[in-house]
Design a protein around this motif. Sequence first.
Motif, PDB file in Angstrom:
ATOM      1  N   LYS A 164     -56.341  25.929 -32.625  1.00 37.42           N
ATOM      2  CA  LYS A 164     -55.418  24.834 -32.925  1.00 37.42           C
ATOM      3  C   LYS A 164     -54.053  25.381 -33.333  1.00 37.42           C
ATOM      4  CE  LYS A 164     -57.109  21.319 -35.435  1.00 37.42           C
ATOM      5  NZ  LYS A 164     -57.860  20.775 -36.610  1.00 37.42           N
ATOM      6  N   THR A 184     -60.098  18.908 -34.045  1.00 39.30           N
ATOM      7  CA  THR A 184     -60.407  18.368 -35.375  1.00 39.30           C
ATOM      8  C   THR A 184     -61.811  17.768 -35.392  1.00 39.30           C
ATOM      9  OG1 THR A 184     -58.069  17.886 -35.671  1.00 39.30           O
ATOM     10  CG2 THR A 184     -59.586  16.781 -37.158  1.00 39.30           C
ATOM     11  N   LEU A 206     -63.166  29.045 -38.281  1.00 40.33           N
ATOM     12  CA  LEU A 206     -61.912  29.815 -38.207  1.00 40.33           C
ATOM     13  C   LEU A 206     -61.422  29.952 -36.774  1.00 40.33           C
ATOM     14  CD1 LEU A 206     -62.427  32.608 -40.893  1.00 40.33           C
ATOM     15  CD2 LEU A 206     -60.861  30.668 -40.963  1.00 40.33           C
ATOM     16  N   LEU A 225     -55.595  18.983 -29.967  1.00 39.98           N
ATOM     17  CA  LEU A 225     -55.679  19.198 -31.421  1.00 39.98           C
ATOM     18  C   LEU A 225     -56.633  18.189 -32.061  1.00 39.98           C
ATOM     19  CD1 LEU A 225     -51.916  19.910 -32.177  1.00 39.98           C
ATOM     20  CD2 LEU A 225     -53.776  21.547 -32.306  1.00 39.98           C
ATOM     21  N   MET A 226     -56.632  16.948 -31.545  1.00 44.50           N
ATOM     22  CA  MET A 226     -57.559  15.931 -32.062  1.00 44.50           C
ATOM     23  C   MET A 226     -59.007  16.323 -31.757  1.00 44.50           C
ATOM     24  SD  MET A 226     -56.174  13.474 -33.643  1.00 44.50           S
ATOM     25  CE  MET A 226     -54.656  14.100 -34.282  1.00 44.50           C
ATOM     26  N   ALA A 228     -59.802  26.751 -35.844  1.00 44.79           N
ATOM     27  CA  ALA A 228     -58.500  26.670 -36.521  1.00 44.79           C
ATOM     28  C   ALA A 228     -57.479  27.577 -35.833  1.00 44.79           C
ATOM     29  CB  ALA A 228     -58.643  27.044 -37.993  1.00 44.79           C
ATOM     30  N   LEU A 229     -57.921  28.783 -35.417  1.00 47.59           N
ATOM     31  CA  LEU A 229     -56.999  29.713 -34.746  1.00 47.59           C
ATOM     32  C   LEU A 229     -56.526  29.145 -33.409  1.00 47.59           C
ATOM     33  CD1 LEU A 229     -58.471  33.290 -35.399  1.00 47.59           C
ATOM     34  CD2 LEU A 229     -56.145  32.506 -35.902  1.00 47.59           C
ATOM     35  N   GLY A 249     -76.050  29.060 -39.846  1.00 45.26           N
ATOM     36  CA  GLY A 249     -76.211  30.277 -40.649  1.00 45.26           C
ATOM     37  C   GLY A 249     -74.868  30.895 -40.955  1.00 45.26           C
ATOM     38  N   ALA A 291     -69.244  21.409 -38.937  1.00 46.45           N
ATOM     39  CA  ALA A 291     -69.489  21.653 -40.357  1.00 46.45           C
ATOM     40  C   ALA A 291     -70.856  21.149 -40.791  1.00 46.45           C
ATOM     41  CB  ALA A 291     -68.399  20.985 -41.193  1.00 46.45           C
ATOM     42  N   PHE A 292     -71.410  20.170 -40.053  1.00 45.54           N
ATOM     43  CA  PHE A 292     -72.699  19.587 -40.457  1.00 45.54           C
ATOM     44  C   PHE A 292     -73.880  20.207 -39.712  1.00 45.54           C
ATOM     45  CE2 PHE A 292     -69.551  16.435 -41.665  1.00 45.54           C
ATOM     46  CZ  PHE A 292     -69.914  16.227 -42.985  1.00 45.54           C
ATOM     47  N   ASP A 349     -76.120  23.498 -39.199  1.00 47.05           N
ATOM     48  CA  ASP A 349     -76.379  24.768 -39.880  1.00 47.05           C
ATOM     49  C   ASP A 349     -76.467  25.884 -38.841  1.00 47.05           C
ATOM     50  OD1 ASP A 349     -77.055  26.836 -41.465  1.00 47.05           O
ATOM     51  OD2 ASP A 349     -78.721  25.828 -42.479  1.00 47.05           O
ATOM     52  N   THR A 398     -64.395  20.591 -35.295  1.00 48.22           N
ATOM     53  CA  THR A 398     -64.547  21.371 -36.523  1.00 48.22           C
ATOM     54  C   THR A 398     -65.286  20.560 -37.582  1.00 48.22           C
ATOM     55  OG1 THR A 398     -63.416  22.924 -37.967  1.00 48.22           O
ATOM     56  CG2 THR A 398     -62.299  20.853 -37.622  1.00 48.22           C
ATOM     57  N   VAL A 399     -65.042  19.227 -37.632  1.00 46.28           N
ATOM     58  CA  VAL A 399     -65.779  18.378 -38.589  1.00 46.28           C
ATOM     59  C   VAL A 399     -67.246  18.306 -38.172  1.00 46.28           C
ATOM     60  CG1 VAL A 399     -66.024  16.058 -39.538  1.00 46.28           C
ATOM     61  CG2 VAL A 399     -63.753  17.034 -39.261  1.00 46.28           C
ATOM     62  N   ASN A 447     -71.162  29.581 -39.352  1.00 50.15           N
ATOM     63  CA  ASN A 447     -70.352  28.400 -39.668  1.00 50.15           C
ATOM     64  C   ASN A 447     -68.889  28.740 -39.947  1.00 50.15           C
ATOM     65  OD1 ASN A 447     -73.150  27.050 -40.259  1.00 50.15           O
ATOM     66  ND2 ASN A 447     -71.621  25.419 -40.230  1.00 50.15           N
ATOM     67  N   THR A 448     -68.686  29.758 -40.785  1.00 53.66           N
ATOM     68  CA  THR A 448     -67.306  30.133 -41.116  1.00 53.66           C
ATOM     69  C   THR A 448     -66.558  30.683 -39.906  1.00 53.66           C
ATOM     70  OG1 THR A 448     -68.003  30.537 -43.386  1.00 53.66           O
ATOM     71  CG2 THR A 448     -65.882  31.453 -42.729  1.00 53.66           C
TER      72      THR A 448
END
Lengths: 109, 226
Positions: free
Chosen positions: A49, A23, A43, A19-20, A46-47, A35, A30-31, A33, A26-27, A38-39
Amino acid sequence: MSEHHVVPLKIYFLIFFALMIGTVLTVGAAFVDMGFMNTPVALIIALVKASLVIMFFMHVKYSHKLVGLFAVSGFFWLCIMLALTMQDYYTRGWGEAPPVEFLKEGAFF
Amino acid sequence: MSDHAQGAHSLHHLHQFESAEQQYESATLGMWAFIVQEILFFGGLFCAYTVYRNTYIEAFTAGSHHLDIFWGTLNTVVLIASSLTMAMAVRSAQTNSGPGRIIGWLIATIILGCTFLGVKAIEYTGKWHHHLIPNSTFQWNDPAFPTVTLGPAKIFYSFYFVMTGMHALHMIIGVGIMLWMIAKVRRNEISAQYFTPIEISGLYWHFVDIVWIFLFPLLYLIGRHH
């Protein structure tokens, strides 16, 4: 009474570290690109995790199959809600965003 | 195990159940039924978020740039750690490790939960000072996003406060449940034969963790690469 499955300590710590790592991933993602990706990437992480938490911390992997069915049904109905809402909103042919006059400064609160 | 176990434990096998095992499974299933409705409750918020994010994509991107990734990441780590301590509390009960051990893990869970809420309070205070509370004092002026107007920015912050606020409310209730569990352990109502209350409280706590696992990327992260 049959024995409840006691999850080995090693499994709990492995899941915690997974899980770490999720995390951090995912961070980090986020940085970058990617296109439109990213979303979906955020997701999917997250799914994964959430699935780890559900299967191991919430013991669904070790529980009666009916518990698993309940868990899956929750997400199944969530999918129905999302799918039917989106097929409504994105097929109305508004052409542009709905009006936001009611949100102009001082209009409410 | 006999249907009529010794001492206090037999009290926990109520007459409408065939066996303690059936009682345990019924309680677990009941908790899951509650969690399914919680999934749909938060699902409604996520659903509305999706519609408005796609409608005002620029405003949501701009809004997420005003959320602090440091605090968001810290809270994610804190909450996942609290899920681990919660799982350990349940495991201590299952393995008859003694009330001290169970209470210790429950207190660790409460401390981590309160840390999460404290960080949230710091973040909310910051938003207050930056006039980003979506009421009549809301101010929006971000030179980096000149096309984003006040209305859509306000929508983003409405979602931010409602979603994280509902999540924080669940955390507060969760801390209350943990205190209740500590009282139960102190009254010797929890044992390896009967740990259902701790198990299903754990289910609730882990569910609240899962909500944050989705809230964090959706609110803080997915707009950041622009």
